[in-house]
Design an enzyme around this catalytic site. Sequence first.
Site, mmCIF file in Angstrom:
data_model
loop_
_atom_site.group_PDB
_atom_site.id
_atom_site.type_symbol
_atom_site.label_atom_id
_atom_site.label_comp_id
_atom_site.label_asym_id
_atom_site.label_seq_id
_atom_site.Cartn_x
_atom_site.Cartn_y
_atom_site.Cartn_z
ATOM 1 C CB SER A 135 -0.888 0.009 1.254
ATOM 2 O OG SER A 135 -1.534 1.262 1.413
ATOM 3 C CE1 TYR A 145 -3.852 -2.345 5.429
ATOM 4 C CE2 TYR A 145 -2.853 -0.249 4.802
ATOM 5 C CZ TYR A 145 -3.505 -1.419 4.460
ATOM 6 O OH TYR A 145 -3.784 -1.676 3.140
#
Length: 252
Positions: A135, A145
């Site tokens: 990401s 994350y």
Amino acid sequence: MPTALITGATAGIGAAFARRIAKDGLDLVLVARNVEKLNEKAETLRRDYGVSVEVLPADLAEDDGIAAVEERLRQGVDLLVNNAGFGNQGTFLEVPVEAELRMLKVHCEAVLRLTYAALPGMRERHRGGIINVASVAAFLTRGTYGASKAWVVSFSQSIAHEVKDPNVKVMALCPGFVHTEFHERAKMDTSGIPEVLWLDADDVAEAALKDLKKGVRVSVPSPQYKAVVGLSKFVPRNLVGKVSSRTGRRYD
């Protein structure tokens, strides 16, 4: 027949990869937790593209699930897409540690183990590719994350360097906001995200496969996110942290 195995294959980017790869005529192994959705997706792909589709129900947050996929990969695949992933609701101390560990299991341990299972056969055959979906958050400061996705990028770059076979490629894919179920499942309020920052999952899969073929090691699809990643290298880390913690982190 060349075969691709895709984790998290029933929705979002994983489903987009399945459609794009099936269009090229590769057989598929679809991995996800939901058996009903897997069977529905498999039937649609068989009907629309005439390819063979195998379903493999597995929870990659569990050792048994990872082991089942490892076993299938050792039988040989030509392309592995490590796409399975999720986000947790809340900032670090608001999230139970068990949920954070589950995320690391899926984003890091599963990616490592599945890459380890697939790569020897690819090297032996002197062909193959691995796409590890990370990401843009990997380049920002976004809690567990972002940290897990930064690991995916670093790991993929390292493995790509170590393979030393031009016909075996390893790549990290780093999209930004993509129209999928991801944010809804994490109960994120994305109403403040400008439309220009949203990507289409099919476009992301298309760009990723093109970059893999070219030997790109870190793929950032779309000009706007290439600019975000480029600028992030020149912005002080504490400022990046303040901005990124406010963006896309509001919850219902």
